[in-house]
Design an enzyme around this catalytic site. Structure first.
Site, PDB file in Angstrom:
ATOM      1  N   GLY A 100       0.839  -1.350   0.022  1.00  0.00           N
ATOM      2  CA  GLY A 100       0.110   0.133   0.065  1.00  0.00           C
ATOM      3  C   GLY A 100       0.760   1.295  -0.085  1.00  0.00           C
ATOM      4  N   SER A 101       0.335   2.370   0.543  1.00  0.00           N
ATOM      5  CA  SER A 101       0.981   3.618   0.624  1.00  0.00           C
ATOM      6  C   SER A 101       2.221   3.638   1.719  1.00  0.00           C
ATOM      7  CB  SER A 101      -0.203   4.763   0.865  1.00  0.00           C
ATOM      8  OG  SER A 101      -0.428   4.539   1.990  1.00  0.00           O
ATOM      9  N   GLY A 158       2.406   2.553   5.344  1.00  0.00           N
ATOM     10  CA  GLY A 158       3.620   1.638   5.474  1.00  0.00           C
ATOM     11  C   GLY A 158       4.272   1.903   6.848  1.00  0.00           C
ATOM     12  N   GLU A 209       5.836  -3.388   0.643  1.00  0.00           N
ATOM     13  CA  GLU A 209       5.742  -3.045  -0.749  1.00  0.00           C
ATOM     14  C   GLU A 209       4.904  -1.880  -0.703  1.00  0.00           C
ATOM     15  OE1 GLU A 209       7.793  -4.691  -2.799  1.00  0.00           O
ATOM     16  OE2 GLU A 209       8.250  -6.129  -1.388  1.00  0.00           O
ATOM     17  N   CYS A 263       1.992   1.180  -8.421  1.00  0.00           N
ATOM     18  CA  CYS A 263       3.089   1.630  -7.685  1.00  0.00           C
ATOM     19  C   CYS A 263       4.329   1.671  -8.686  1.00  0.00           C
ATOM     20  CB  CYS A 263       3.377   0.760  -6.581  1.00  0.00           C
ATOM     21  SG  CYS A 263       3.643  -1.144  -7.063  1.00  0.00           S
TER      22      CYS A 263
END
Length: 486
Positions: A232-233, A237, A254, A288
Site C-alpha cells: 500500500g502507501s 506503511g 511493498e 506503484c
C-alpha cells in the site's frame, strides 16, 4: 460473476462463511457504473482474534504436512483459477474498474505466482555447517514463521493478495488476510473461495473484511502473527512498520513509487514512446511501478513529446467492460477528485498542459504536463492517476540526478541504443528494480521484487519468499565431549 458478489459477501473464519458482527457495512461499488455489488458487515476486533486463533490452531499440523501434499493444494488452487478465469476477469472489471487488458494481465501473473508457490513447497531446505569445535555438527533448519498477516491493496487485489498468501501457505504457515475495503471480494473473499475449492484445511486461511475505523491496530498488534506483509502507501506503511517494530514482528512492506523512465539521446524514440505510454497509463496510472516522471534528453525532446502526446490522445477512455477501452475509472470519486485537483493546481502554478484531462464521474481522461519548475511538489509524489510529467535533461548525469531526486525508489527504466550504457545509468539510480529498453511495470515470480527508500522494506518473489515467510533455527549436536573451563 454476479454470484461472486452475493455468495462471497461474508467473512471467512476457521473454514466457515459468516456475517460480520460489526455495527456497519462496507458497500462494494462498481467504480464505473456506481452499481452496488455487495454489502458486507465489517469484522470486529473479536473476529480478528478468532481468525488469528483459528490460524494458530491449524498451523502446526499444516507445517508437519508432507510438502508434496501442500504442493497438491497449491496446484488445485491454480486449476480453479484457470477453470474460472472468465468469471474472475469479470469480477476484476466490475469491482475495481480494470480494463479487460488489465484483468488479463493480472490473471496471467496470478497464475504464474501460483505455479511458483507450488514449487516453493519443496525449497524450504536446511544446511549442515562445519564447526571449529571438535566433534560438533551444526544443523540449520528453515521453519515456517507460524502465522502471517496479509494486508492487500485495491489496484491489483487478486494478484497482490495471492502473491503473499500462496507462498506463505506453501511454506507451512497459516494466514489472516485483510483486503482493501474497496476490493473486498477480488482481494479477499475470492481468495478464500479459491483455497476452499482447493481443499485447504480449515483455519489455515482466514479473511476478515473490515476497516481500521472498526478494528484499530488489532490486526497488527495481535500476539499471534509473527510477520505482517503489507502492500500500500508509504504513509500507512510507515505506521505498519512502527507498530510491528514495537511488537517485535517482522514487516514486509511493498510501498509506493515515483518511477522515472529515462529516454537517452540514442534511444529508439518510437519504441520509448510506446513503453512510456504503457508504463504511465496502465490501469489508469494506479500502479506503484508506473512511470510518474518521463525524463527526455533535450536532443530528442521535441520528437518524443510530439509522438507521446499524439499516442496518449489516441487512448480510448470509458467503460472498462468494453474490450477497446484503454483507460477506465479510478477506484473512487475521492481519488478522481484528488487527481483532477492536482492537475489543476500544477497548471495554475505554471506548468503547461499538453493534454488537460477532465473527470466524468470516476473516469479521468489523461493529462500530460511539462514546463514544471525543478522544485514543483508534483515531482516528489506518487500520482495514482493518468497524469504524465515530461521533464527534459541535458546528459546522463542530470538524468540520474533528477531520477534520484525523490523519496521513493521502486522501479524505473532507461532507453538507449547501447545496452551497457543503459545498465551503467541504471546502476546509478537508487531503486530496487530498473529495466533497460522496456517499461517500468514488471513483476516476475522468481525475481526479487521490492524497493529502496520510502518504497519499502524487504523483497518478495522466488527465494526472497523464504526470507519473508520462514525463520532459521540452529541446532548443534556434539558427537564427542566438549571441554568446559569450569
Amino acid at each position: 460473476m454476479t454470484s461472486y458478489f452475493t455468495d462471497l459477501a461474508q467473512q471467512y473464519i476457521d473454514g466457515e462463511w459468516r456475517p460480520g458482527k460489526g455495527s456497519w457495512d462496507i458497500i462494494d461499488f462498481n467504480p464505473y457504473s456506481g452499481e452496488k455489488l455487495a454489502s458486507i458487515t465489517v469484522a470486529t476486533p473479536g473476529e480478528v482474534d478468532q481468525a488469528y486463533r483459528a490460524a494458530e490452531r491449524a498451523q502446526p499440523e499444516w507445517a508437519d504436512t508432507n510438502p508434496y501434499a501442500r504442493r497438491t493444494v497449491l496446484e488445485k488452487a491454480l486449476r480453479f483459477v484457470e477453470e474460472h478465469e472468465a468469471e474472475i476477469s469479470e469480477a476484476i472489471v466490475a469491482e475495481l474498474g480494470g480494463t479487460r487488458l488489465k484483468a488479463g494481465f493480472e490473471l496471467h501473473l496470478a497464475k504464474e505466482f501460483l505455479r511458483e508457490a507450488a514449487q516453493l513447497t519443496l525449497r524450504s531446505t536446511g544446511q549442515i555447517l562445519p564447526s571449529p569445535t571438535e566433534g560438533k555438527e551444526n544443523r540449520v533448519y528453515r521453519l515456517p514463521v507460524g502465522v502471517v498477516g496479509v494486508i492487500s491493496p485495491f489496484n491489483f487485489p487478486f494478484l497482490l493478495s495471492l502473491k503473499s498468501v500462496a507462498p506463505a501457505l506453501a511454506l507451512g504457515n497459516a494466514v489472516v488476510l485483510k483486503p482493501h475495503q474497496n476490493t473486498p471480494v477480488c482481494g479477499g473473499t475470492l481468495i478464500a473461495k479459491v483455497f476452499e475449492e482447493a481443499e485447504l484445511p480449515a483455519g489455515l486461511l482466514n479473511v476478515v473484511v473490515t476497516d481500521i475505523a472498526e478494528i484499530g491496530d488489532s490486526l497488527l498488534e495481535h500476539p499471534v502473527p509473527q510477520v505482517i506483509s503489507f502492500t500500500g502507501s508509504d504513509r500507512i506503511g510507515r505506521h505498519v512498520a512502527t507498530v510491528c517494530a514495537g511488537n517485535f514482528k517482522r514487516a514486509v512492506l511493498e510501498l509506493g513509487g515515483n518511477s522515472a523512465l529515462i529516454v537517452l539521446d540514442d534511444a529508439d524514440v518510437d519504441y520509448a514512446v510506446d513503453a512510456a505510454v504503457f508504463s504511465r497509463y496502465i490501469h489508469q496510472g494506479q500502479v506503484c511501478m508506473a512511470a510518474n516522471r518521463i525524463l527526455v534528453d533535450r536532443s530528442v525532446e521535441e520528437e518524443f513529446t510530439e509522438k507521446f502526446v499524439a499516442k496518449v490522445a489516441s487512448l480510448r477512455v470509458g467503460d472498462p467492460a468494453d474490450p477497446t477501452t484503454h483507460i477506465g475509472p479510478l477506484i473512487s470519486s475521492s481519488q478522481a477528485d484528488a487527481v483532477s485537483r492536482l492537475v489543476d493546481e500544477t497548471v495554475e502554478a505554471g506548468a503547461t498542459a499538453l493534454l488537460h484531462g477532465r473527470a466524468e464521474g470516476n473516469v479521468v481522461s489523461p493529462s500530460v504536463l511539462t514546463g514544471l519548475a525543478a522544485d514543483s511538489p508534483v515531482l516528489q509524489q506518487e500520482i495514482f492517476g493518468p497524469v504524465a510529467l515530461l521533464v527534459p535533461f541535458d546528459g546522463e548525469d542530470e538524468a540520474v540526478r533528477i531520477a534520484n531526486d525523490t523519496p521513493y525508489g521502486l522501479s524505473g527504466a532507461v532507453h538507449t541504443g547501447n545496452i551497457e550504457r543503459g545498465v551503467r545509468v541504471g546502476q546509478r539510480i537508487r531503486t530496487g528494480m530498473i529495466h533497460i529498453n522496456d517499461g517500468t511495470v514488471h513483476d516476475e515470480p522468481i525475481v526479487p521484487f521490492g524497493g529502496e527508500k520510502n518504497s519499502g522494506l524487504g523483497r518478495l518473489n522466488g527465494e526472497s519468499m523464504l526470507e519473508a515467510f520462514t525463520t532459521q533455527k540452529w541446532i548443534s549436536v556434539q558427537h564427542g565431549r566438549s571441554q568446559f573451563p569450569f
